[in-house]
Design a protein around this motif. Structure first.
Motif, PDB file in Angstrom:
ATOM      1  N   ILE A  81      36.296  -0.853 -40.985  1.00 45.22           N
ATOM      2  CA  ILE A  81      36.219  -0.093 -39.730  1.00 45.22           C
ATOM      3  C   ILE A  81      37.391   0.878 -39.553  1.00 45.22           C
ATOM      4  O   ILE A  81      37.419   1.645 -38.595  1.00 45.22           O
ATOM      5  N   SER A  82      38.321   0.859 -40.478  1.00 46.37           N
ATOM      6  CA  SER A  82      39.519   1.708 -40.335  1.00 46.37           C
ATOM      7  C   SER A  82      39.188   3.198 -40.389  1.00 46.37           C
ATOM      8  O   SER A  82      39.961   4.025 -39.921  1.00 46.37           O
ATOM      9  N   GLY A  83      38.027   3.526 -40.951  1.00 46.66           N
ATOM     10  CA  GLY A  83      37.645   4.929 -41.046  1.00 46.66           C
ATOM     11  C   GLY A  83      37.016   5.494 -39.792  1.00 46.66           C
ATOM     12  O   GLY A  83      36.726   6.696 -39.724  1.00 46.66           O
ATOM     13  N   LEU A  84      36.787   4.661 -38.791  1.00 44.57           N
ATOM     14  CA  LEU A  84      36.181   5.141 -37.546  1.00 44.57           C
ATOM     15  C   LEU A  84      37.233   5.919 -36.759  1.00 44.57           C
ATOM     16  O   LEU A  84      38.256   5.354 -36.362  1.00 44.57           O
ATOM     17  N   PRO A  85      36.987   7.205 -36.490  1.00 44.25           N
ATOM     18  CA  PRO A  85      38.065   8.050 -35.968  1.00 44.25           C
ATOM     19  C   PRO A  85      38.440   7.823 -34.504  1.00 44.25           C
ATOM     20  O   PRO A  85      39.543   8.178 -34.101  1.00 44.25           O
ATOM     21  N   ASN A  86      37.545   7.230 -33.712  1.00 45.81           N
ATOM     22  CA  ASN A  86      37.832   7.091 -32.282  1.00 45.81           C
ATOM     23  C   ASN A  86      38.186   5.678 -31.859  1.00 45.81           C
ATOM     24  O   ASN A  86      38.187   5.359 -30.668  1.00 45.81           O
ATOM     25  N   ILE A  87      38.456   4.817 -32.840  1.00 51.81           N
ATOM     26  CA  ILE A  87      39.086   3.537 -32.494  1.00 51.81           C
ATOM     27  C   ILE A  87      40.358   3.391 -33.311  1.00 51.81           C
ATOM     28  O   ILE A  87      40.478   3.934 -34.411  1.00 51.81           O
ATOM     29  N   ARG A  88      41.307   2.680 -32.755  1.00 53.98           N
ATOM     30  CA  ARG A  88      42.566   2.418 -33.424  1.00 53.98           C
ATOM     31  C   ARG A  88      42.784   0.901 -33.406  1.00 53.98           C
ATOM     32  O   ARG A  88      42.855   0.300 -32.339  1.00 53.98           O
ATOM     33  N   VAL A  89      42.815   0.301 -34.589  1.00 56.90           N
ATOM     34  CA  VAL A  89      43.044  -1.146 -34.685  1.00 56.90           C
ATOM     35  C   VAL A  89      44.528  -1.412 -34.469  1.00 56.90           C
ATOM     36  O   VAL A  89      45.376  -0.963 -35.245  1.00 56.90           O
ATOM     37  N   LYS A  90      44.813  -2.136 -33.385  1.00 55.15           N
ATOM     38  CA  LYS A  90      46.215  -2.342 -32.984  1.00 55.15           C
ATOM     39  C   LYS A  90      46.711  -3.758 -33.241  1.00 55.15           C
ATOM     40  O   LYS A  90      47.843  -4.085 -32.912  1.00 55.15           O
ATOM     41  N   GLY A  91      45.855  -4.614 -33.811  1.00 51.90           N
ATOM     42  CA  GLY A  91      46.313  -5.967 -34.074  1.00 51.90           C
ATOM     43  C   GLY A  91      45.181  -6.971 -34.058  1.00 51.90           C
ATOM     44  O   GLY A  91      44.003  -6.617 -34.188  1.00 51.90           O
ATOM     45  N   LEU A  92      45.563  -8.228 -33.881  1.00 46.88           N
ATOM     46  CA  LEU A  92      44.620  -9.347 -33.960  1.00 46.88           C
ATOM     47  C   LEU A  92      44.690 -10.205 -32.703  1.00 46.88           C
ATOM     48  O   LEU A  92      45.704 -10.251 -32.013  1.00 46.88           O
ATOM     49  N   MET A  93      43.598 -10.889 -32.440  1.00 43.39           N
ATOM     50  CA  MET A  93      43.519 -11.827 -31.312  1.00 43.39           C
ATOM     51  C   MET A  93      42.826 -13.107 -31.762  1.00 43.39           C
ATOM     52  O   MET A  93      41.951 -13.066 -32.625  1.00 43.39           O
ATOM     53  N   THR A  94      43.241 -14.226 -31.187  1.00 39.34           N
ATOM     54  CA  THR A  94      42.505 -15.468 -31.412  1.00 39.34           C
ATOM     55  C   THR A  94      42.530 -16.327 -30.157  1.00 39.34           C
ATOM     56  O   THR A  94      43.399 -16.165 -29.287  1.00 39.34           O
ATOM     57  N   ILE A  95      41.551 -17.223 -30.083  1.00 37.08           N
ATOM     58  CA  ILE A  95      41.520 -18.263 -29.050  1.00 37.08           C
ATOM     59  C   ILE A  95      41.628 -19.585 -29.789  1.00 37.08           C
ATOM     60  O   ILE A  95      40.755 -19.928 -30.598  1.00 37.08           O
ATOM     61  N   ALA A  96      42.701 -20.302 -29.551  1.00 37.01           N
ATOM     62  CA  ALA A  96      42.919 -21.566 -30.255  1.00 37.01           C
ATOM     63  C   ALA A  96      42.001 -22.657 -29.700  1.00 37.01           C
ATOM     64  O   ALA A  96      41.536 -22.569 -28.560  1.00 37.01           O
ATOM     65  N   PRO A  97      41.727 -23.688 -30.485  1.00 40.69           N
ATOM     66  CA  PRO A  97      40.936 -24.810 -29.972  1.00 40.69           C
ATOM     67  C   PRO A  97      41.610 -25.428 -28.747  1.00 40.69           C
ATOM     68  O   PRO A  97      42.837 -25.463 -28.656  1.00 40.69           O
ATOM     69  N   TYR A  98      40.775 -25.916 -27.826  1.00 41.09           N
ATOM     70  CA  TYR A  98      41.336 -26.578 -26.648  1.00 41.09           C
ATOM     71  C   TYR A  98      41.890 -27.938 -27.049  1.00 41.09           C
ATOM     72  O   TYR A  98      41.250 -28.722 -27.739  1.00 41.09           O
ATOM     73  N   THR A  99      43.115 -28.227 -26.593  1.00 36.89           N
ATOM     74  CA  THR A  99      43.737 -29.515 -26.906  1.00 36.89           C
ATOM     75  C   THR A  99      44.745 -29.864 -25.821  1.00 36.89           C
ATOM     76  O   THR A  99      45.315 -28.971 -25.183  1.00 36.89           O
ATOM     77  N   GLN A 100      44.961 -31.135 -25.609  1.00 35.57           N
ATOM     78  CA  GLN A 100      45.959 -31.582 -24.634  1.00 35.57           C
ATOM     79  C   GLN A 100      47.380 -31.309 -25.132  1.00 35.57           C
ATOM     80  O   GLN A 100      48.288 -31.099 -24.341  1.00 35.57           O
ATOM     81  N   ASP A 101      47.544 -31.328 -26.460  1.00 35.71           N
ATOM     82  CA  ASP A 101      48.875 -31.158 -27.049  1.00 35.71           C
ATOM     83  C   ASP A 101      48.960 -29.806 -27.744  1.00 35.71           C
ATOM     84  O   ASP A 101      48.374 -29.606 -28.809  1.00 35.71           O
ATOM     85  N   PRO A 102      49.691 -28.841 -27.143  1.00 36.40           N
ATOM     86  CA  PRO A 102      49.768 -27.510 -27.739  1.00 36.40           C
ATOM     87  C   PRO A 102      50.330 -27.484 -29.152  1.00 36.40           C
ATOM     88  O   PRO A 102      50.058 -26.555 -29.913  1.00 36.40           O
ATOM     89  N   GLU A 103      51.095 -28.495 -29.519  1.00 40.14           N
ATOM     90  CA  GLU A 103      51.638 -28.537 -30.880  1.00 40.14           C
ATOM     91  C   GLU A 103      50.520 -28.568 -31.930  1.00 40.14           C
ATOM     92  O   GLU A 103      50.700 -28.104 -33.053  1.00 40.14           O
ATOM     93  N   GLU A 104      49.367 -29.102 -31.539  1.00 38.10           N
ATOM     94  CA  GLU A 104      48.250 -29.212 -32.483  1.00 38.10           C
ATOM     95  C   GLU A 104      47.692 -27.848 -32.888  1.00 38.10           C
ATOM     96  O   GLU A 104      47.051 -27.723 -33.935  1.00 38.10           O
ATOM     97  N   VAL A 105      47.920 -26.833 -32.049  1.00 39.32           N
ATOM     98  CA  VAL A 105      47.364 -25.511 -32.375  1.00 39.32           C
ATOM     99  C   VAL A 105      48.389 -24.568 -33.009  1.00 39.32           C
ATOM    100  O   VAL A 105      48.056 -23.442 -33.369  1.00 39.32           O
TER     101      VAL A 105
END
Length: 233
Positions: free
Chosen positions: A150-174
């Motif tokens: 998709i990098s060749g598409l002229p009217n969008i600019r990829v600025k990075g990445l996003m994720t949603i981590a699994p839900y957990t009671q202990d944040p250390e797990e993610v």
């Protein structure tokens, strides 16, 4: 208003502490207040208290609230939820950053709609780092090829990445999932694709944003800890 002020102050303190633990500058971390189901009046109160990035999950809520939000403060809008191709036309003129690009078809539609209004739309690629069937996003293994495609598409600019981590009671797990996204970001950055820079790493929510910051997040998406539990109608 007092509770909201306290909540925002508390989150900013926790962001600063997490940044300090990681040897980072808190000012490089953007707090996106997630305003799903939150009334425009309360959002405007948050803006008066210094919130200048708001994130919505649904296109419909952006449309409903857009003209009710105080834009004199330079507020930036983030679309952080899943985006259907047939809804792109309603928000491409309104949002500053789309966090949830996860298919070539969607990227092409955003590019087409942005071109019509002479805009370069900044986007993040949503990566399903944990491989959860219930979540959107492309796999870690597919990400590099996808960004390249998709990098060749002229009217969008990829600025990075996003994720949603699994839900957990202990944040250390993610923590491993956040670390994996950071590593992926570094790998892609080294490829030096046109129209791509890995400026943003959007990861971490109310339950795990501190761990995300320690692992390199510079955008965190916090809703419940600011506005309280959601009141679903």
């Amino acid at each position: 208003m007092t509770q909201l002020k306290d909540n925002i102050s508390n989150i900013r303190t926790r962001i600063a502490q997490a940044a300090e633990r990681a040897g980072r500058n808190a000012e490089e971390i953007t707090l996106v207040a997630v305003t799903k189901t939150v009334d425009a009046g309360i959002i405007n109160e948050a803006i008066k208290l210094g919130i200048n990035h708001i994130g919505e999950n649904k296109v419909q809520e952006i449309i409903q609230k857009y003209d009710l939000i105080d834009r004199t403060q330079g507020v930036k809008w983030h679309l952080i939820g899943h985006l259907q191709t047939n809804k792109v036309k309603y928000i491409v003129d309104k949002v500053d950053l789309i966090h949830s690009i996860d298919s070539v078809k969607l990227a092409m539609e955003v590019n087409k709609r942005a071109e019509k209004i002479n805009k370069i739309m900044e986007v993040l690629i949503q990566v399903n780092v944990a491989g959860e069937e219930s979540k959107f996003g492309i796999s870690v293994e597919q990400c590099d090829e996808f960004v390249k495609e998709i990098s060749g598409l002229p009217n969008i600019r990829v600025k990075g990445l996003m994720t949603i981590a699994p839900y957990t009671q202990d944040p250390e797990e993610v923590r491993p999932y956040f670390r994996k996204l950071k590593d992926l970001s570094i790998d892609i950055k080294q490829k030096k694709y046109d129209n791509v820079d890995m400026e943003y790493l959007s990861m971490g929510m109310t339950g795990d944003f501190e761990v995300a910051i320690e692992e390199g997040a510079n955008i965190v998406r916090v809703g419940t800890a600011i506005f309280g539990q959601r009141q679903y109608k």
